[in-house]
Design a protein around this motif. Structure first.
Motif, mmCIF file in Angstrom:
data_model
loop_
_atom_site.group_PDB
_atom_site.id
_atom_site.type_symbol
_atom_site.label_atom_id
_atom_site.label_comp_id
_atom_site.label_asym_id
_atom_site.label_seq_id
_atom_site.Cartn_x
_atom_site.Cartn_y
_atom_site.Cartn_z
ATOM 1 N N UNK A 1 -9.119 -4.289 14.716
ATOM 2 C CA UNK A 1 -8.573 -3.584 15.871
ATOM 3 C C UNK A 1 -7.058 -3.568 15.874
ATOM 4 N N UNK A 2 -6.438 -3.675 14.703
ATOM 5 C CA UNK A 2 -4.984 -3.784 14.580
ATOM 6 C C UNK A 2 -4.354 -2.392 14.578
ATOM 7 N N UNK B 1 -0.751 7.233 8.113
ATOM 8 C CA UNK B 1 0.388 7.622 7.278
ATOM 9 C C UNK B 1 -0.033 7.833 5.827
ATOM 10 N N UNK B 2 -0.763 6.874 5.277
ATOM 11 C CA UNK B 2 -1.074 6.908 3.854
ATOM 12 C C UNK B 2 -2.052 8.020 3.501
ATOM 13 N N UNK B 3 -2.967 8.323 4.391
ATOM 14 C CA UNK B 3 -3.922 9.374 4.051
ATOM 15 C C UNK B 3 -3.285 10.760 4.085
ATOM 16 N N UNK B 4 -2.045 10.836 4.591
ATOM 17 C CA UNK B 4 -1.298 12.090 4.528
ATOM 18 C C UNK B 4 -0.566 12.291 3.217
ATOM 19 N N UNK B 5 -0.525 11.260 2.371
ATOM 20 C CA UNK B 5 0.126 11.401 1.068
ATOM 21 C C UNK B 5 -0.770 12.192 0.117
ATOM 22 N N UNK B 6 -0.185 12.927 -0.827
ATOM 23 C CA UNK B 6 -1.003 13.638 -1.812
ATOM 24 C C UNK B 6 -1.643 12.657 -2.798
ATOM 25 N N UNK B 7 -2.643 13.145 -3.515
ATOM 26 C CA UNK B 7 -3.272 12.281 -4.516
ATOM 27 C C UNK B 7 -4.739 12.559 -4.710
ATOM 28 N N UNK B 8 -5.354 13.282 -3.767
ATOM 29 C CA UNK B 8 -6.756 13.635 -3.934
ATOM 30 C C UNK B 8 -7.691 12.538 -3.475
ATOM 31 N N UNK C 1 -2.157 2.838 12.216
ATOM 32 C CA UNK C 1 -1.028 3.741 11.980
ATOM 33 C C UNK C 1 -0.724 3.856 10.491
ATOM 34 N N UNK C 2 -0.804 2.744 9.770
ATOM 35 C CA UNK C 2 -0.555 2.769 8.341
ATOM 36 C C UNK C 2 -1.591 3.638 7.628
ATOM 37 N N UNK C 3 -2.846 3.526 8.047
ATOM 38 C CA UNK C 3 -3.900 4.344 7.443
ATOM 39 C C UNK C 3 -3.618 5.833 7.662
ATOM 40 N N UNK D 1 0.829 -1.205 0.000
ATOM 41 C CA UNK D 1 0.000 0.000 0.000
ATOM 42 C C UNK D 1 0.862 1.253 0.000
ATOM 43 N N UNK D 2 1.923 1.243 0.773
ATOM 44 C CA UNK D 2 2.852 2.373 0.760
ATOM 45 C C UNK D 2 3.480 2.519 -0.622
#
Length: 272
Positions: free
Chosen positions: A181-182, A191-198, A187-189, A146-147
């Motif tokens: 509940x992981x 991180x990823x939602x802070x990436x650009x892309x719209x 944390x991964x979510x 995903x990253x």
């Protein structure tokens, strides 16, 4: 130097948390499992010690992941019920063989094996289509697919429908994080939602494929390829490792993509 330890949580607290996360009342759960609401209340408050059979019955009804079922059993003073083997252990040889057949048989189209945290475990050679051009730091093990997909130094600049694809992946990741509940997935979510892309909150209607599923439009060697993806998991797993495995397979969504990947006669897809 002062050290702090996390308090050990009681079995009733853990069961209550899972019940609440599934938005079930004590009455609902008692009806579904055939135990009295009074007994369930006593279990959750610690006034009654549940048997391992009762713990597993409640956990099954609440769809608790296998690893967390083991945690609840340990909190109740019982041995774990589900083994956790490494993928290269002899016990999982049939699993490895099945996965290898799926990955090899899917060529020349990309397919990957991922674990419960979306880390790459194995891939077929066609995945080089997606990794070509990605920054080395995203390809250093352990690779998180995903990253790799959404990072600006990864696949993202070559994804033709990045807002739709990004929204789809983030929604899927969030759903899994909430359902399991992981904390790693939460944390991964973040991180990823802070990436650009719209973001895209309405279904795309520009092509026939987008009307039935969120596809991946990917630019490679000057061409835009169109894919549909599927997820394959093992049915009724009894091993923690196996329960977290999934094969993500990508299929050409049009004849032009078939031709670009060297396949002739694309009868399985509409002409482009």
């Amino acid at each position: 130097m002062t050290t702090t330890t996390r308090p050990v949580r009681r079995v009733g607290e853990l069961l209550r948390d899972w019940r609440q996360s599934r938005r079930m009342s004590q009455l609902d759960l008692s009806i579904e499992t055939g135990i009295s609401a009074r007994h369930l209340s006593f279990v959750e408050t610690g006034r009654s010690r549940p048997s391992p059979e009762l713990i597993l019955r409640l956990a099954e009804q609440l769809d608790v992941p296998l690893a967390d079922r083991n945690t609840i059993l340990l909190a109740g003073g019982y041995a774990p019920a589900y083994p956790r083997h490494e993928l290269d252990d002899p016990e999982l040889a049939p699993v490895r063989a099945a996965v290898r057949r799926i990955l090899d048989g899917h060529g020349p189209f990309p397919a990957v094996l991922i674990d419960r945290h979306w880390q790459l475990v194995e891939a077929n050679p066609a995945v080089a289509l997606f990794t070509d051009g990605a920054a080395p730091h995203l390809l250093a093990p352990p690779v998180n697919v995903l990253r790799l997909s959404l990072h600006p130094d990864g696949m993202a600049p070559r994804i033709g429908n990045l807002p739709e694809w990004r929204t789809h992946l983030l929604a899927r990741l969030r759903q899994t994080a909430v359902g399991t509940g992981d904390a790693v997935l939460h944390d991964l979510h973040e991180e990823l939602r802070g990436y650009p892309g719209g973001n895209c909150h309405a279904p795309a209607t520009g092509d026939p494929v987008s009307r039935v599923a969120v596809g991946l439009r990917y630019r490679h060697d000057g061409r835009e390829l169109s894919f549909l993806s599927t997820t394959t998991v093992f049915g009724t797993p009894l091993d923690v490792t196996v329960a977290g495995l999934a094969v993500e397979s990508f299929f050409p969504a049009d004849a032009a993509t078939l031709r670009a990947l060297g396949v002739r006669g694309g009868d399985a897809v509409p002409p482009s």
